[in-house]
Design an enzyme around this catalytic site. Structure first.
Site, short mmCIF file in Angstrom:
data_model
loop_
_atom_site.label_atom_id
_atom_site.label_comp_id
_atom_site.label_asym_id
_atom_site.label_seq_id
_atom_site.Cartn_x
_atom_site.Cartn_y
_atom_site.Cartn_z
CD GLU A 50 38.34 33.71 36.09
OE1 GLU A 50 37.60 34.67 35.82
OE2 GLU A 50 39.40 33.83 36.74
CG ASN A 54 32.35 35.76 33.64
OD1 ASN A 54 33.01 36.67 34.12
ND2 ASN A 54 32.75 35.04 32.61
NE ARG A 108 35.67 40.97 36.96
CZ ARG A 108 35.92 40.60 38.22
NH1 ARG A 108 35.33 41.20 39.22
NH2 ARG A 108 36.75 39.65 38.47
#
Ligand SMILES: Nc1ncnc2c1ncn2[C@@H]1O[C@H](COP(=O)(O)OP(=O)(O)OP(=O)(O)O)[C@@H](O)[C@H]1O
Ligand SMILES: [Mg+2]
Lengths: 148, 101
Positions: A50, A54, A108
């Site tokens: 994650e 990002n 997303r």
């Protein structure tokens, strides 16, 4: 956040999506010395994925940039992972950490920070717009007795 | 990441294997879109049984497939969800929007 470290690794890579698997895999290999369960290892991999995604997607949307990772073992079986970029930064971190908040559109879901928060014990996010973002996560791996 | 599928009487089963991350999701979304357009299913089963890893990129893949199926007046069921992927889907509260078996 002062804590004595007994071991660490540091690595850096270019923000190409092909490196996502490498980054989470490398941290998982390092974490293996704490003898985590498969579930704990899955949680760590997911949280790293994650944070790295990002940096690739949001920090460097139309450029390639540096992503830095440091993983350390702290006293009391705690694994600390730092994922840092020198990209766009986040104007309002509190808002960004809300479930479903995303600037990423249909591709997303706005769940990355929520997943990091619930899969790890601690999540710290420091960000300066135009300068970059530093995500620090900690997870205590429960000591297990093996071979008994 | 690998995708295979079977289509029979407008029942489609899509099987995913390997690691579903942002890197894989980019191509996967296009492949699923194309497959749905070609086969026009009334019901699609998304079989995650062979996934060794999934992160939030998988949530977007599931939600998109669900929206496409709704546009075809059909529905989507996600089946054989491995433990790690289930934790991701549960954290996102996806059970409220998609049938997870
Ligand atoms: N490293 C970063 N640099 C710049 N902005 C970031 C960074 N990390 C997160 N953000 C911002 O915070 C928002 C929320 O991040 P989060 O990971 O929770 O959701 P997402 O990435 O949008 O969706 P998902 O992770 O579910 O695919 C992002 O949409 C983005 O605006
Ligand atoms: Mg994210």
């Amino acid at each position: 956040m002062k804590a004595r470290s007994t071991n660490y690794i540091i690595f850096e890579f270019l923000s190409r999506s092909a490196n996502e698997g490498f980054a989470r895999g490398a941290v998982a290999c390092f974490a293996a010395q704490l003898d985590p369960t498969l579930e704990e290892l899955g949680d760590i991999k997911t949280a790293v994925s994650e944070a790295v995604t990002n940096a690739i997607v949001h920090a460097y949307p139309d450029t390639l940039g540096r992503i830095f990772i440091k993983a350390r073992v702290l006293e009391d079986n705690i694994l600390e992972i730092v994922v840092q970029d020198w990209g766009k930064g986040i104007p309002d971190v509190e808002q960004a950490r809300q479930p479903l908040y995303t600037t990423g559109g249909e591709e997303r879901s706005g769940m990355g920070f929520t997943i990091m928060e619930s899969f790890m014990d601690r999540l710290y996010v420091r960000s300066v717009p135009g300068k970059g973002t530093k995500v620090t996560m900690r997870r205590r791996i429960k000591p297990r007795r093996t071979g008994l | 990441m690998e995708m295979t599928y079977r289509s029979e009487d407008r029942y489609l089963t899509i099987q995913l294997s390997g690691e579903l991350d942002h890197h894989a999701a980019k191509n996967l979304m296009d492949s699923i879109d194309r497959l749905l357009e070609q086969t026009l299913p009334v019901k699609t089963f998304l079989d995650l049984g062979e996934l060794s890893f999934m992160d939030s990129s998988g949530i977007a893949v599931v939600l998109r497939a669900k929206r496409r199926m709704e546009a075809l007046s059909g529905n989507l069921v996600v089946i054989n969800i491995p433990r790690q992927a289930a934790r991701v889907l549960e954290t996102a509260g996806l059970g409220r929007y998609v049938d997870l078996l």
